[in-house]
Write an enzyme that holds these catalytic residues in place. Structure first.
Site, PDB file in Angstrom:
ATOM      1  N   HIS A  64     -29.130  10.449  17.284  1.00 43.35           N
ATOM      2  CA  HIS A  64     -27.582  10.075  16.971  1.00 43.35           C
ATOM      3  C   HIS A  64     -27.168   9.476  18.259  1.00 43.35           C
ATOM      4  O   HIS A  64     -26.492   8.470  17.880  1.00 43.35           O
ATOM      5  CB  HIS A  64     -27.091  11.489  16.786  1.00 43.35           C
ATOM      6  CG  HIS A  64     -25.570  11.332  16.983  1.00 43.35           C
ATOM      7  ND1 HIS A  64     -24.824  10.594  16.210  1.00 43.35           N
ATOM      8  CD2 HIS A  64     -24.885  11.788  17.802  1.00 43.35           C
ATOM      9  CE1 HIS A  64     -23.597  10.807  16.373  1.00 43.35           C
ATOM     10  NE2 HIS A  64     -23.462  11.428  17.256  1.00 43.35           N
TER      11      HIS A  64
ATOM     12  N   HIS B 199     -23.518  11.375  25.481  1.00 43.32           N
ATOM     13  CA  HIS B 199     -21.932  11.869  25.190  1.00 43.32           C
ATOM     14  C   HIS B 199     -22.141  13.216  24.469  1.00 43.32           C
ATOM     15  O   HIS B 199     -20.888  14.085  24.567  1.00 43.32           O
ATOM     16  CB  HIS B 199     -21.016  10.836  24.211  1.00 43.32           C
ATOM     17  CG  HIS B 199     -21.779  11.207  22.558  1.00 43.32           C
ATOM     18  ND1 HIS B 199     -22.569  10.145  22.344  1.00 43.32           N
ATOM     19  CD2 HIS B 199     -21.239  11.791  21.802  1.00 43.32           C
ATOM     20  CE1 HIS B 199     -22.948  10.570  20.906  1.00 43.32           C
ATOM     21  NE2 HIS B 199     -22.149  11.193  20.482  1.00 43.32           N
TER      22      HIS B 199
ATOM     23  N   GLU C 159     -21.819  18.977  25.765  1.00 41.09           N
ATOM     24  CA  GLU C 159     -21.472  19.857  24.457  1.00 41.09           C
ATOM     25  C   GLU C 159     -22.922  20.750  23.857  1.00 41.09           C
ATOM     26  O   GLU C 159     -22.698  21.806  23.593  1.00 41.09           O
ATOM     27  CB  GLU C 159     -20.975  19.041  23.505  1.00 41.09           C
ATOM     28  CG  GLU C 159     -20.572  19.780  22.205  1.00 41.09           C
ATOM     29  CD  GLU C 159     -19.950  19.225  20.974  1.00 41.09           C
ATOM     30  OE1 GLU C 159     -19.778  19.548  20.014  1.00 41.09           O
ATOM     31  OE2 GLU C 159     -19.550  17.771  21.404  1.00 41.09           O
ATOM     32  N   ASP C 160     -23.932  19.883  23.880  1.00 43.76           N
ATOM     33  CA  ASP C 160     -24.658  20.401  22.982  1.00 43.76           C
ATOM     34  C   ASP C 160     -26.221  20.750  23.763  1.00 43.76           C
ATOM     35  O   ASP C 160     -27.291  21.364  23.125  1.00 43.76           O
ATOM     36  CB  ASP C 160     -25.298  19.547  21.755  1.00 43.76           C
ATOM     37  CG  ASP C 160     -24.148  19.309  20.828  1.00 43.76           C
ATOM     38  OD1 ASP C 160     -23.614  20.298  20.446  1.00 43.76           O
ATOM     39  OD2 ASP C 160     -24.083  18.274  20.372  1.00 43.76           O
TER      40      ASP C 160
ATOM     41  N   ASP D 251     -19.379   6.954  17.636  1.00 44.62           N
ATOM     42  CA  ASP D 251     -19.868   8.528  17.465  1.00 44.62           C
ATOM     43  C   ASP D 251     -19.302   9.127  15.951  1.00 44.62           C
ATOM     44  O   ASP D 251     -20.157   9.541  15.259  1.00 44.62           O
ATOM     45  CB  ASP D 251     -19.253   9.494  18.332  1.00 44.62           C
ATOM     46  CG  ASP D 251     -19.616  10.884  18.135  1.00 44.62           C
ATOM     47  OD1 ASP D 251     -20.757  11.145  17.828  1.00 44.62           O
ATOM     48  OD2 ASP D 251     -18.865  11.857  18.322  1.00 44.62           O
TER      49      ASP D 251
ATOM     50  N   ASP E  75      -4.798  -8.175  -7.344  1.00 44.44           N
ATOM     51  CA  ASP E  75      -5.164  -8.757  -6.027  1.00 44.44           C
ATOM     52  C   ASP E  75      -6.233  -8.089  -5.368  1.00 44.44           C
ATOM     53  O   ASP E  75      -6.144  -7.456  -4.373  1.00 44.44           O
ATOM     54  CB  ASP E  75      -3.877  -8.986  -4.969  1.00 44.44           C
ATOM     55  CG  ASP E  75      -3.311  -7.540  -4.824  1.00 44.44           C
ATOM     56  OD1 ASP E  75      -3.401  -6.601  -5.506  1.00 44.44           O
ATOM     57  OD2 ASP E  75      -2.428  -7.558  -3.852  1.00 44.44           O
TER      58      ASP E  75
END
Length: 703
Positions: A48, A72, A76-77, A139, A260
């Site tokens: 990812h 990034h 967090e992970d 992301d 249109d």
């Protein structure tokens, strides 16, 4: 997934001077940090951030931004800390990573609170360095591309809705239209699957039936411009499904009625050729009125420049044509990211929010929103709206959403101007603050230092910045008034105590009631979240007994002078009390005081129905109290000029008509209910006497 050397080579292709070692370190570190983690699709999680970095290389971003994309999710992970990122990759990358990182570890009480806190941190980081936004958009785009792998439908819909409300508008605001369109299409497919399927199926049928119609129209436009001596690149496409569905829903028409659905792009060499091309096209095909927009002379707030027009082509087919120069096209393709593109080996300046004043507006909303729901609401309003252009008296351009009023315009210029607005001039004509501004209007705001934001403005303003500022002021005003009222009520409670309080009684009471300070006590008393008995017992244990309360001395009526109707108290609409009337206050838990005239017909009913929950206060207006609105019923003869005579009498007595309603009418009389603003009861009685003396008036009664 991109291999390490492939990613680095992509960056070196457009920036030979890029920090290759930084990119290699980031790649290896991220792969090791994520280890054996898997995504919902079953792919290694490490794929990812690498795909996100790959998306950003297409935008030709600098090495620090690419490294941020690779890293990034590590904080967090994984077990990685921000300090470790700073030590290994420097303060700039650490700051960017921290800005992108979601606050997944916060202990929030609801999804709204969690989303609002994430958004708050993200917007603050974005205001410091806009590259945070570019990484976050890439992301989110990759997450939307893989959304179908998430098993829970409710989670997929939540992510899709957040994308539609927050991230697609953010992409539009920085001119990254391809990001915006793809996000909207993927979110639309999840949120409205049946509508998405219907629109895409009909688009496919149209493509099959029309053959190469788009190619034929594009070829015809190119041939036309060539004959006019203009070298142009012309391309065409169908509009994306969400755009089509939104038009169908907005206009309440079917797919067959939508004309249109094709858009063509004309790219020429210079600004001058844009206008020459426009002239050639309009000479050949009739223009659709109201569909021409010149974003070259008045660019969008995100810097987007182009000419937009719609024409009636062959067989009454309506098509949209965008005309722009090559420079404009590059900016439209990459949006804000174009500022970091590498041109002739020189990198543009990075960091900062540039001239994107809307980012400052969002940060101001962060400072004023009181609740997570309010933050999300105001942010969506600030980002997701069609725009109009209005001008200050000095000719400065201000962009606003459609439906904006002078209140929104004033706050867009400056918060102080909004707070002090008392009126407005549009194109030199004085208008109410509720007037809707039209595209191209010149707006001048009339101001007074004595003015302050009014509660009624919440029904007039539509921009997130204006609503946030108004609500902030009203919250502060409400707190101040509750403190004043709470002080008066506390003094009343103390006066009813059977003995004099000790010097430290209030401190002991705060501890017993578990309140942080005296201000919290006053607000709780004003809002009636604490009963008088509970406060008495906390101040002087044993004092709240019935016998002691009965023996307490009589106290004076509590004055409401200096308090604002609609904030600390409300004047009851059933009896419309005015200064001079004997009044009482109805108190309900966690609400303002409702003020009634003592003769109010519904007072007894209210007391019986809510006796257990309510308290009554003996109130007074105080000396020199402000005016109020009284309601009278006036029966007049059914003849020309009768109502004009009534209005004239009211004006002669310095009263102001707030509202007038015709109730009944027959051949001889008609009865009107009139709300009039008066200073006090004496003025009202004089006015009613004067009305009764008028020839055309049959009867006058106060309601």
């Amino acid at each position: 997934m991109l291999r390490q050397y492939e990613l680095v080579d992509r960056v070196l292709d457009y920036d030979p001077d890029a920090d290759e070692a930084l990119l290699n370190r980031a790649y290896v570190f991220s792969m090791q940090a994520h280890g054996s983690q898997k995504r919902a699709s079953g792919d290694p999680y490490f794929s990812h951030p690498i795909e996100v970095a790959g998306i950003l290389t297409d935008l030709r971003l600098d090495a620090e931004t690419i490294a941020t994309a690779i890293l990034h999710d590590t904080v967090e992970d994984t077990l990685t800390t921000p300090e470790e990122i700073e030590r290994l990759f420097g303060p700039n990358v650490a700051r960017l990573v921290d800005g992108v990182t979601k606050l997944s570890r916060i202990e929030a009480q609801s999804d709204n609170e969690r989303a609002a806190e994430n958004l708050r941190k993200f917007l603050l980081a974005m205001s410091d360095d806009i590259r945070v936004l570019l990484v976050k958009l890439a992301d989110r785009l990759h997450n939307m591309r893989t959304l179908h792998h998430i098993a829970k439908p409710e989670k997929r819909r939540r992510i899709a809705r957040e994308t539609m409300d927050i991230y697609a508008p953010l992409a539009e605001r920085v001119g990254m239209y391809e990001f915006m369109k793809e996000m909207q299409t993927l979110a639309f497919r999840e949120i409205e699957p049946e509508a998405f399927e219907s629109v895409t199926r009909r688009l496919a049928q149209l493509k099959e039936g029309g053959g190469d119609r788009i190619a034929k129209i594009a070829s015809g436009v190119k041939l036309l411009l060539g004959r006019a001596g203009i070298d142009a690149e012309v391309g065409g496409r169908e509009k994306h499904p969400y755009s089509i569905w939104r038009k169908m829903a907005g206009r309440h028409i079917s797919f067959e009625q939508l004309s249109d659905i094709m858009a063509f792009r004309v790219v020429v060499g210079s600004d001058e050729e844009c206008y020459r091309a426009l002239g050639a096209i309009h000479r050949r095909w009739p223009m659709v009125p109201g569909r021409f927009k010149d974003y070259i002379s008045t660019p969008k707030r995100n810097g987007y420049r182009s000419l937009h027009t719609s024409v009636i082509h062959a067989e009454n087919t309506r098509v949209e044509i965008q005309i722009r120069s090559k420079t404009m096209h590059a900016e439209a393709e990459f949006g804000l990211a174009a500022h970091w593109a590498y041109k002739e080996g020189t990198r543009a300046e990075v960091g900062g929010s540039g001239d994107h004043s809307w980012i400052r507006d969002l940060v101001e909303i962060l400072d004023t929103a009181a609740t997570p729901e309010e933050l999300l609401e105001h942010t969506r309003m600030a980002m997701y709206a069609d725009r109009i252009f209005a001008f200050t008296p000095k000719g400065e351009l201000t962009q606003l959403p459609k439906g904006a009023t002078p209140i929104d315009f004033a706050y867009a210029v400056h918060t102080d101007l909004g707070d002090q607005a008392v009126g407005a001039k549009i194109n030199g004509r004085v208008v109410p603050l509720s007037t809707v501004i039209e595209n191209g209007d010149q707006v001048a705001i009339l101001r007074s230092k004595a003015q302050e934001p009014q509660p009624a403005w919440l029904d007039v303003a539509i921009t997130g910045k204006a609503l946030a500022a108004i609500r902030r002021h009203l919250r502060h005003k409400e707190r101040d008034e509750h403190l004043k009222l709470g002080r008066k009520l506390l003094d009343d409670i103390i006066a009813r105590l059977p003995a004099t309080l000790a010097a430290d009684a209030t401190d002991h009471a705060l501890r017993r009631l578990k309140l942080v300070d005296e201000a919290a006590l006053l607000i709780a008393i004003a809002r009636h979240t604490l009963t008088d008995g509970a406060v008495m017992e906390a101040l002087m244990p044993g004092s709240a007994g019935a016998d002691m309360a009965a023996a307490a001395p009589q106290v004076q009526a509590i004055s409401i002078k200096g308090l604002t109707p609609g904030v600390a108290f409300d004047l009851a609409t059933c009896c419309h009390p005015v200064p001079g009337d004997r009044i009482v206050g109805l108190r309900r838990p966690d609400a303002g005081i409702e003020v009634h005239a003592i003769e109010c017909a519904v007072l007894a009913e209210l007391a019986d129905r809510s006796a257990e929950e309510t308290d009554w206060l003996d109130l007074g207006w105080g000396d020199g109290a402000d005016g109020a609105v009284a309601r009278v019923s006036v029966m007049v003869r059914n003849e020309p000029g009768a109502l004009g005579l009534v209005a004239s009498v009211i004006g002669q007595h310095k009263a102001n008509i707030i509202n007038l309603r015709l109730d009944t009418r027959d051949t001889r009389f008609h009865t009107n209910t009139i709300d009039v603003e008066v200073h006090d009861l004496a003025q009202l009685l004089r006015l009613m006497a004067a009305l009764r003396a008028a020839d055309a008036v049959h009867a006058v009664e106060r309601i």
